[in-house]
Design a protein around this motif. Structure first.
Motif, PDB file in Angstrom:
ATOM      1  N   LYS A 175       5.206   4.398 -11.921  1.00 52.49           N
ATOM      2  CA  LYS A 175       6.213   4.470 -10.862  1.00 52.49           C
ATOM      3  C   LYS A 175       6.119   3.223  -9.990  1.00 52.49           C
ATOM      4  O   LYS A 175       5.026   2.855  -9.530  1.00 52.49           O
ATOM      5  CB  LYS A 175       6.008   5.717 -10.006  1.00 52.49           C
ATOM      6  CG  LYS A 175       7.084   5.951  -8.957  1.00 52.49           C
ATOM      7  CD  LYS A 175       6.857   7.256  -8.241  1.00 52.49           C
ATOM      8  CE  LYS A 175       7.940   7.521  -7.195  1.00 52.49           C
ATOM      9  NZ  LYS A 175       9.276   7.653  -7.812  1.00 52.49           N
ATOM     10  N   VAL A 182       5.991   0.923  -6.964  1.00 52.24           N
ATOM     11  CA  VAL A 182       5.662   0.999  -5.538  1.00 52.24           C
ATOM     12  C   VAL A 182       5.536  -0.428  -5.038  1.00 52.24           C
ATOM     13  O   VAL A 182       5.580  -1.387  -5.809  1.00 52.24           O
ATOM     14  CB  VAL A 182       4.346   1.782  -5.309  1.00 52.24           C
ATOM     15  CG1 VAL A 182       4.494   3.237  -5.715  1.00 52.24           C
ATOM     16  CG2 VAL A 182       3.181   1.129  -6.055  1.00 52.24           C
ATOM     17  N   TRP A 199       2.411  -0.853  -9.369  1.00 53.69           N
ATOM     18  CA  TRP A 199       2.776   0.375 -10.069  1.00 53.69           C
ATOM     19  C   TRP A 199       1.709   1.436  -9.870  1.00 53.69           C
ATOM     20  O   TRP A 199       0.516   1.121  -9.775  1.00 53.69           O
ATOM     21  CB  TRP A 199       2.908   0.102 -11.571  1.00 53.69           C
ATOM     22  CG  TRP A 199       3.926  -0.936 -11.913  1.00 53.69           C
ATOM     23  CD1 TRP A 199       3.736  -2.281 -11.970  1.00 53.69           C
ATOM     24  CD2 TRP A 199       5.300  -0.697 -12.237  1.00 53.69           C
ATOM     25  NE1 TRP A 199       4.908  -2.911 -12.320  1.00 53.69           N
ATOM     26  CE2 TRP A 199       5.881  -1.966 -12.487  1.00 53.69           C
ATOM     27  CE3 TRP A 199       6.088   0.449 -12.344  1.00 53.69           C
ATOM     28  CZ2 TRP A 199       7.224  -2.100 -12.841  1.00 53.69           C
ATOM     29  CZ3 TRP A 199       7.422   0.304 -12.698  1.00 53.69           C
ATOM     30  CH2 TRP A 199       7.977  -0.957 -12.942  1.00 53.69           C
ATOM     31  N   LEU A 200       2.133   2.698  -9.842  1.00 50.61           N
ATOM     32  CA  LEU A 200       1.222   3.831  -9.868  1.00 50.61           C
ATOM     33  C   LEU A 200       1.312   4.477 -11.248  1.00 50.61           C
ATOM     34  O   LEU A 200       2.395   4.921 -11.666  1.00 50.61           O
ATOM     35  CB  LEU A 200       1.582   4.866  -8.805  1.00 50.61           C
ATOM     36  CG  LEU A 200       1.036   4.670  -7.391  1.00 50.61           C
ATOM     37  CD1 LEU A 200       1.425   5.857  -6.527  1.00 50.61           C
ATOM     38  CD2 LEU A 200      -0.478   4.486  -7.392  1.00 50.61           C
ATOM     39  N   ASN A 211       0.160   7.357 -14.047  1.00 49.19           N
ATOM     40  CA  ASN A 211      -0.369   8.713 -14.220  1.00 49.19           C
ATOM     41  C   ASN A 211      -0.186   9.138 -15.672  1.00 49.19           C
ATOM     42  O   ASN A 211       0.840   8.814 -16.306  1.00 49.19           O
ATOM     43  CB  ASN A 211       0.361   9.709 -13.312  1.00 49.19           C
ATOM     44  CG  ASN A 211      -0.087   9.606 -11.873  1.00 49.19           C
ATOM     45  OD1 ASN A 211      -1.118  10.160 -11.492  1.00 49.19           O
ATOM     46  ND2 ASN A 211       0.695   8.894 -11.059  1.00 49.19           N
ATOM     47  N   GLY A 250      -9.265   5.798 -10.019  1.00 55.35           N
ATOM     48  CA  GLY A 250      -8.413   6.819 -10.621  1.00 55.35           C
ATOM     49  C   GLY A 250      -8.377   6.770 -12.138  1.00 55.35           C
ATOM     50  O   GLY A 250      -7.786   7.650 -12.773  1.00 55.35           O
ATOM     51  N   LYS A 308      -5.031   8.783 -12.894  1.00 52.21           N
ATOM     52  CA  LYS A 308      -4.649   9.619 -11.760  1.00 52.21           C
ATOM     53  C   LYS A 308      -4.294   8.722 -10.589  1.00 52.21           C
ATOM     54  O   LYS A 308      -5.157   8.178  -9.895  1.00 52.21           O
ATOM     55  CB  LYS A 308      -5.815  10.553 -11.381  1.00 52.21           C
ATOM     56  CG  LYS A 308      -5.567  11.430 -10.176  1.00 52.21           C
ATOM     57  CD  LYS A 308      -4.458  12.451 -10.410  1.00 52.21           C
ATOM     58  CE  LYS A 308      -4.345  13.392  -9.207  1.00 52.21           C
ATOM     59  NZ  LYS A 308      -3.207  14.328  -9.371  1.00 52.21           N
ATOM     60  N   ASP A 309      -2.980   8.501 -10.387  1.00 51.24           N
ATOM     61  CA  ASP A 309      -2.506   7.622  -9.312  1.00 51.24           C
ATOM     62  C   ASP A 309      -3.247   6.290  -9.338  1.00 51.24           C
ATOM     63  O   ASP A 309      -3.735   5.799  -8.312  1.00 51.24           O
ATOM     64  CB  ASP A 309      -2.674   8.301  -7.954  1.00 51.24           C
ATOM     65  CG  ASP A 309      -1.723   9.466  -7.759  1.00 51.24           C
ATOM     66  OD1 ASP A 309      -0.640   9.455  -8.372  1.00 51.24           O
ATOM     67  OD2 ASP A 309      -2.070  10.402  -7.008  1.00 51.24           O
ATOM     68  N   PHE A 339      -3.406   2.558  -9.218  1.00 49.49           N
ATOM     69  CA  PHE A 339      -2.558   1.450  -8.754  1.00 49.49           C
ATOM     70  C   PHE A 339      -2.959   0.163  -9.454  1.00 49.49           C
ATOM     71  O   PHE A 339      -4.141  -0.180  -9.518  1.00 49.49           O
ATOM     72  CB  PHE A 339      -2.682   1.255  -7.239  1.00 49.49           C
ATOM     73  CG  PHE A 339      -1.948   0.019  -6.754  1.00 49.49           C
ATOM     74  CD1 PHE A 339      -0.572   0.049  -6.554  1.00 49.49           C
ATOM     75  CD2 PHE A 339      -2.630  -1.175  -6.535  1.00 49.49           C
ATOM     76  CE1 PHE A 339       0.109  -1.088  -6.128  1.00 49.49           C
ATOM     77  CE2 PHE A 339      -1.961  -2.313  -6.108  1.00 49.49           C
ATOM     78  CZ  PHE A 339      -0.584  -2.273  -5.904  1.00 49.49           C
TER      79      PHE A 339
END
Length: 423
Positions: free
Chosen positions: A172, A174, A178-179, A181, A225, A248-249, A251
């Motif tokens: 995603k 940001v 990017w994040l 998952n 993460g 997990k999230d 970045f």
């Protein structure tokens, strides 16, 4: 050192796993280095990685020292500048001595080849080309200057790795990056790689993921993460250490993109040969099974009694059958790598599929016949043949081109032209 005479046609004192042909000076040099590494170092260690299901770190120290981590990095960025064809030749030679090393090295090399010579043949806008040039300079620099190792996790247990669905792992956008998952399974080089080149789907927030929005992003092994889990105790290719990855999230900055948005999907459509790069490992394994059989029947296996078994007609016939299949595999493989290019013709693409199927299934056929021909002693674990048999069985199971998927593709693409449908 070898005492065999130099072949005037190849300039080498051994027959490469891809067979004899007119090699370029660079191909000749790299094949000689790969053969020496395999013969003098990798072959003796292969049993350890298999027995322990441990990663071949010592082999990677040697690959790094020989410059092979930067094999496909362009010379303009400090690499050796090997093209697709050259890599495929060298990979087969390494696979001849340690399948797990060749298979994991493929993941690293693809990270550089896809972003290097293959990306040069993918259509991009001027802005995309500038973006890609800047970012690959970062990734190439890590490999050339720091000896960094890149993994390339594909599989998720869904149809995504076969190209039939979007990846479940998402990215995603940001501010500044990017994040990420999701999860990956069968992730080779788990715990060994410095960076993981993750294929994921851009999360646009519309609940309609699309394979055309596939992103190719590098995740540092130290990223918060990111985690590795699961046991690793498989039938074969045990040294690949292909465990599970979780994100997990996580970045990562914009600079970690290995390709601009949408370019991976274009590449997969443009360069089908990018998915053929698993096969040289198994061509090498097939050569190794044949080589061992000949030495065994001649009573020339180091450390074994010099008992000759070559006088039996049944064994002579079996060796002939193995050689015939191996020569067929080498021939179609050599043609396929020579024809590899963007936007191949229909016949070239079908031949590529046929080459992949022939090598992946043929490697196990040859290893199976080798065990039957050499007899019960060949199943003992201090000899390499039972490991070669187990390793050889893994090739036809590997995504994105399993044996079943290849047959499906070949049949469909033979009988249907693009856009054709039955009423």
């Amino acid at each position: 050192m070898s005492t065999r005479p130099v072949n005037p046609n190849t300039g080498l004192d051994f027959t490469p796993a891809v067979g004899d042909m007119a090699f370029t000076p660079l191909q000749r040099e790299l094949l000689a280095k790969a053969h020496a590494l395999g013969r003098d170092k990798f072959a003796a260690r292969a049993q350890q990685w298999d027995q322990e299901a441990s990663f071949p770190f010592a082999n990677y120290d040697d690959l790094r020292g020989a410059g092979f981590l930067k094999l496909c990095v362009p010379t303009s960025h400090g690499g050796l500048g090997a093209d697709y064809t050259t890599y495929m030749m060298v990979a087969a030679e390494i696979g001849r001595f340690c399948g797990a090393t060749a298979l994991t090295w493929n993941m690293h090399i693809c990270s550089t080849m896809w972003t290097g010579v293959l990306a040069d043949g993918i259509p991009m806008t001027d802005a995309e080309r500038r973006e890609h040039a800047a970012r690959r300079e970062l990734h190439f620099g890590r490999i050339v200057n720091d000896g960094a190792l890149y993994a390339q996790p594909f599989s998720e247990g869904t149809a995504a790795a076969a190209g039939r669905a979007p990846f479940g792992t998402t990215a995603k956008k940001v501010e500044g990056g990017w994040l990420i998952n999701g999860r990956k399974i069968w992730a080779s080089l788990s715990g060994a790689a410095d960076y993981y080149g993750v294929l994921c789907t851009e999360d646009k927030g519309d609940q309609h993921p699309d394979a055309r929005d596939t992103l190719y992003i590098s995740v540092p092994a130290t990223a918060e993460g990111f985690s590795i889990s699961g046991d690793w105790d498989p039938l074969g290719m045990r040294g690949t250490v292909s465990r599970n990855l979780a994100f997990k999230d996580v970045f990562v900055s914009d600079a970690e993109q290995l390709m601009p948005r949408g370019i991976y999907f274009k590449g997969a459509q443009t360069w089908p040969a990018m998915f053929f790069t698993l096969s040289p490992t198994y061509l090498g394994v097939a050569n190794a099974a044949y080589d061992f059989t000949v030495m065994y029947l001649r009573g020339e296996v180091p450390g074994e009694p010099p008992i000759k078994r070559r006088q039996f007609p049944t064994k002579q016939i079996a060796v002939a059958q193995m050689r015939i299949q191996l020569e067929n595999m080498k021939s179609i493989f050599a043609r396929a790598i020579a024809e590899a290019k963007p936007n191949p013709s229909k016949d070239e693409k079908l031949r590529l599929y046929a080459a992949h199927y022939s090598v992946m299934e043929g490697a196990n056929d040859i290893a199976r016949l080798a065990i039957r021909t050499c007899g019960g002693q060949s199943m003992l674990k201090h000899l390499p043949l039972e490991r070669l048999y187990r390793d050889s069985r893994c090739g036809a199971l590997m995504l994105p081109w399993t044996a079943e998927l290849i047959l499906d593709r070949m049949g469909r693409e033979t009988l249907y032209e693009a856009g054709e449908k039955d009423e």
